[in-house]
Design a protein around this motif. Structure first.
Motif, PDB file in Angstrom:
ATOM      1  N   UNK A 180       6.423  -0.529   6.807  1.00 45.39           N
ATOM      2  CA  UNK A 180       6.049  -1.638   7.694  1.00 45.39           C
ATOM      3  C   UNK A 180       5.290  -1.128   8.921  1.00 45.39           C
ATOM      4  N   UNK A 181       5.648   0.057   9.424  1.00 50.29           N
ATOM      5  CA  UNK A 181       5.026   0.625  10.621  1.00 50.29           C
ATOM      6  C   UNK A 181       3.730   1.368  10.311  1.00 50.29           C
ATOM      7  N   UNK A 182       3.362   1.434   9.050  1.00 48.09           N
ATOM      8  CA  UNK A 182       2.190   2.196   8.617  1.00 48.09           C
ATOM      9  C   UNK A 182       1.019   1.260   8.372  1.00 48.09           C
ATOM     10  N   UNK A 183      -0.149   1.688   8.831  1.00 44.02           N
ATOM     11  CA  UNK A 183      -1.352   0.889   8.610  1.00 44.02           C
ATOM     12  C   UNK A 183      -2.073   1.269   7.326  1.00 44.02           C
ATOM     13  N   UNK A 184      -1.976   2.535   6.945  1.00 40.45           N
ATOM     14  CA  UNK A 184      -2.718   3.037   5.796  1.00 40.45           C
ATOM     15  C   UNK A 184      -1.891   4.132   5.126  1.00 40.45           C
ATOM     16  N   UNK A 185      -1.809   4.091   3.793  1.00 36.29           N
ATOM     17  CA  UNK A 185      -1.102   5.128   3.046  1.00 36.29           C
ATOM     18  C   UNK A 185      -2.106   5.898   2.199  1.00 36.29           C
ATOM     19  N   UNK A 186      -1.985   7.233   2.236  1.00 37.09           N
ATOM     20  CA  UNK A 186      -2.839   8.127   1.471  1.00 37.09           C
ATOM     21  C   UNK A 186      -2.018   8.721   0.340  1.00 37.09           C
ATOM     22  N   UNK A 187      -2.518   8.616  -0.881  1.00 38.28           N
ATOM     23  CA  UNK A 187      -1.806   9.102  -2.059  1.00 38.28           C
ATOM     24  C   UNK A 187      -2.632  10.137  -2.808  1.00 38.28           C
ATOM     25  N   UNK A 188      -1.942  11.145  -3.347  1.00 39.09           N
ATOM     26  CA  UNK A 188      -2.527  11.993  -4.367  1.00 39.09           C
ATOM     27  C   UNK A 188      -2.444  11.240  -5.686  1.00 39.09           C
ATOM     28  N   UNK A 189      -3.199  11.681  -6.668  1.00 34.87           N
ATOM     29  CA  UNK A 189      -3.281  10.970  -7.944  1.00 34.87           C
ATOM     30  C   UNK A 189      -1.961  10.814  -8.675  1.00 34.87           C
ATOM     31  N   UNK A 190      -1.150  11.871  -8.708  1.00 39.97           N
ATOM     32  CA  UNK A 190       0.107  11.817  -9.461  1.00 39.97           C
ATOM     33  C   UNK A 190       1.086  10.827  -8.824  1.00 39.97           C
ATOM     34  N   UNK A 191       1.234  10.886  -7.489  1.00 44.84           N
ATOM     35  CA  UNK A 191       2.146   9.949  -6.829  1.00 44.84           C
ATOM     36  C   UNK A 191       1.612   8.522  -6.934  1.00 44.84           C
ATOM     37  N   UNK A 192       0.301   8.355  -6.848  1.00 46.59           N
ATOM     38  CA  UNK A 192      -0.283   7.022  -7.020  1.00 46.59           C
ATOM     39  C   UNK A 192       0.098   6.443  -8.381  1.00 46.59           C
ATOM     40  N   UNK A 193       0.001   7.255  -9.425  1.00 46.50           N
ATOM     41  CA  UNK A 193       0.331   6.758 -10.765  1.00 46.50           C
ATOM     42  C   UNK A 193       1.802   6.352 -10.849  1.00 46.50           C
ATOM     43  N   UNK A 194       2.672   7.107 -10.198  1.00 52.77           N
ATOM     44  CA  UNK A 194       4.095   6.752 -10.175  1.00 52.77           C
ATOM     45  C   UNK A 194       4.312   5.440  -9.444  1.00 52.77           C
ATOM     46  N   UNK A 220       8.032  -4.198  -2.218  1.00 50.76           N
ATOM     47  CA  UNK A 220       6.981  -4.430  -3.216  1.00 50.76           C
ATOM     48  C   UNK A 220       5.859  -5.278  -2.632  1.00 50.76           C
ATOM     49  N   UNK A 221       6.188  -6.321  -1.926  1.00 44.91           N
ATOM     50  CA  UNK A 221       5.156  -7.189  -1.334  1.00 44.91           C
ATOM     51  C   UNK A 221       4.363  -6.444  -0.273  1.00 44.91           C
ATOM     52  N   UNK A 222       5.062  -5.689   0.553  1.00 45.48           N
ATOM     53  CA  UNK A 222       4.405  -4.908   1.599  1.00 45.48           C
ATOM     54  C   UNK A 222       3.494  -3.858   0.964  1.00 45.48           C
ATOM     55  N   UNK A 223       3.997  -3.184  -0.085  1.00 44.65           N
ATOM     56  CA  UNK A 223       3.219  -2.146  -0.755  1.00 44.65           C
ATOM     57  C   UNK A 223       1.926  -2.722  -1.329  1.00 44.65           C
ATOM     58  N   UNK A 224       2.010  -3.857  -1.989  1.00 48.83           N
ATOM     59  CA  UNK A 224       0.814  -4.470  -2.584  1.00 48.83           C
ATOM     60  C   UNK A 224      -0.218  -4.825  -1.527  1.00 48.83           C
ATOM     61  N   UNK A 225       0.258  -5.340  -0.379  1.00 53.53           N
ATOM     62  CA  UNK A 225      -0.652  -5.860   0.642  1.00 53.53           C
ATOM     63  C   UNK A 225      -1.285  -4.791   1.526  1.00 53.53           C
ATOM     64  N   UNK A 226      -0.612  -3.656   1.690  1.00 59.93           N
ATOM     65  CA  UNK A 226      -1.119  -2.671   2.639  1.00 59.93           C
ATOM     66  C   UNK A 226      -2.329  -1.916   2.089  1.00 59.93           C
ATOM     67  N   UNK A 227      -3.155  -1.411   3.007  1.00 55.68           N
ATOM     68  CA  UNK A 227      -4.321  -0.618   2.631  1.00 55.68           C
ATOM     69  C   UNK A 227      -3.866   0.756   2.147  1.00 55.68           C
ATOM     70  N   UNK A 228      -4.492   1.217   1.052  1.00 58.23           N
ATOM     71  CA  UNK A 228      -4.149   2.501   0.462  1.00 58.23           C
ATOM     72  C   UNK A 228      -5.436   3.229   0.081  1.00 58.23           C
TER      73      UNK A 228
END
Length: 187
Positions: A41-55, A77-85
């Motif tokens: 909730x406190x994060x504006x943007x999440x950065x993922x590597x490919x393997x964690x993104x797939x998980x 789940x709702x927050x994850x879908x809506x946030x910028x990644x």
């Protein structure tokens, strides 16, 4: 300038996944899950590597529709879908759910994103975080250390060329013997 935070569940011997990418030992308690949800909730943007993104993308787009889901999981789940990644990968070819794919120089792009005005960024995935660690880009480390030894696997920390001095910001004991610690990079 944005703050870059690297945090994950970690075994006592420093691994985020056991051999074979097994993360079965790291199932969070309701309190730990709520902590990670609050972090999101406190994060504006999440950065993922490919393997964690797939998980993450294999579960959370519909995580709020699974049988027996808790209110905290619905919210996450709702927050994850809506946030910028942003996903950094040369093997992932398609992303969705408010996500942008970067196939070029991850350190250069993370440096650019950090220089922008905006809220905190989280980084996840050992390889991606390791590159950011070596480049001196991580401002805060968050470890949810589980009382388990897995003996090998994927390390939370990357091999470094020089020391990184840290200041302890928070320590908290959670159910199941998990110790939550937060450290800021001393600059």
């Amino acid at each position: 300038m944005r703050k870059l935070i690297y945090g994950m569940n970690v075994s006592l011997d420093g691994y985020i996944a056991a051999p074979g990418d097994d993360i079965g030992w790291s199932v969070p308690s309701d309190e730990l899950f709520q902590f990670w949800s609050d972090q999101l909730r406190a994060t504006e943007l999440t950065l993922y590597g490919g393997k964690l993104w797939q998980t993450m993308s294999s579960y959370w787009p519909t995580g709020d529709q699974q049988p027996g889901v808790t209110p905290a999981q619905i919210e996450f789940a709702r927050r994850w879908r809506d946030m910028a990644k942003v996903v950094f990968s040369s093997t992932v070819d398609k992303v969705d759910w408010n996500t942008r794919l970067v196939t070029g120089d991850a350190v250069a792009e993370i440096t650019r994103l950090k220089a922008e005005d905006g809220g905190p960024m989280d980084i996840g995935g050992a390889t991606l975080a390791g590159a950011a660690m070596r480049a001196g880009l991580i401002d805060e480390y968050v470890l949810a250390t589980a009382p388990v030894l897995v003996g090998g696997g994927t390390s939370f920390f990357a091999a470094l060329d020089s020391w990184v001095n840290l200041n302890l910001v928070e320590t908290r004991t959670l159910p199941g013997g998990v110790i939550l610690t937060r450290y800021e990079t001393r600059r």
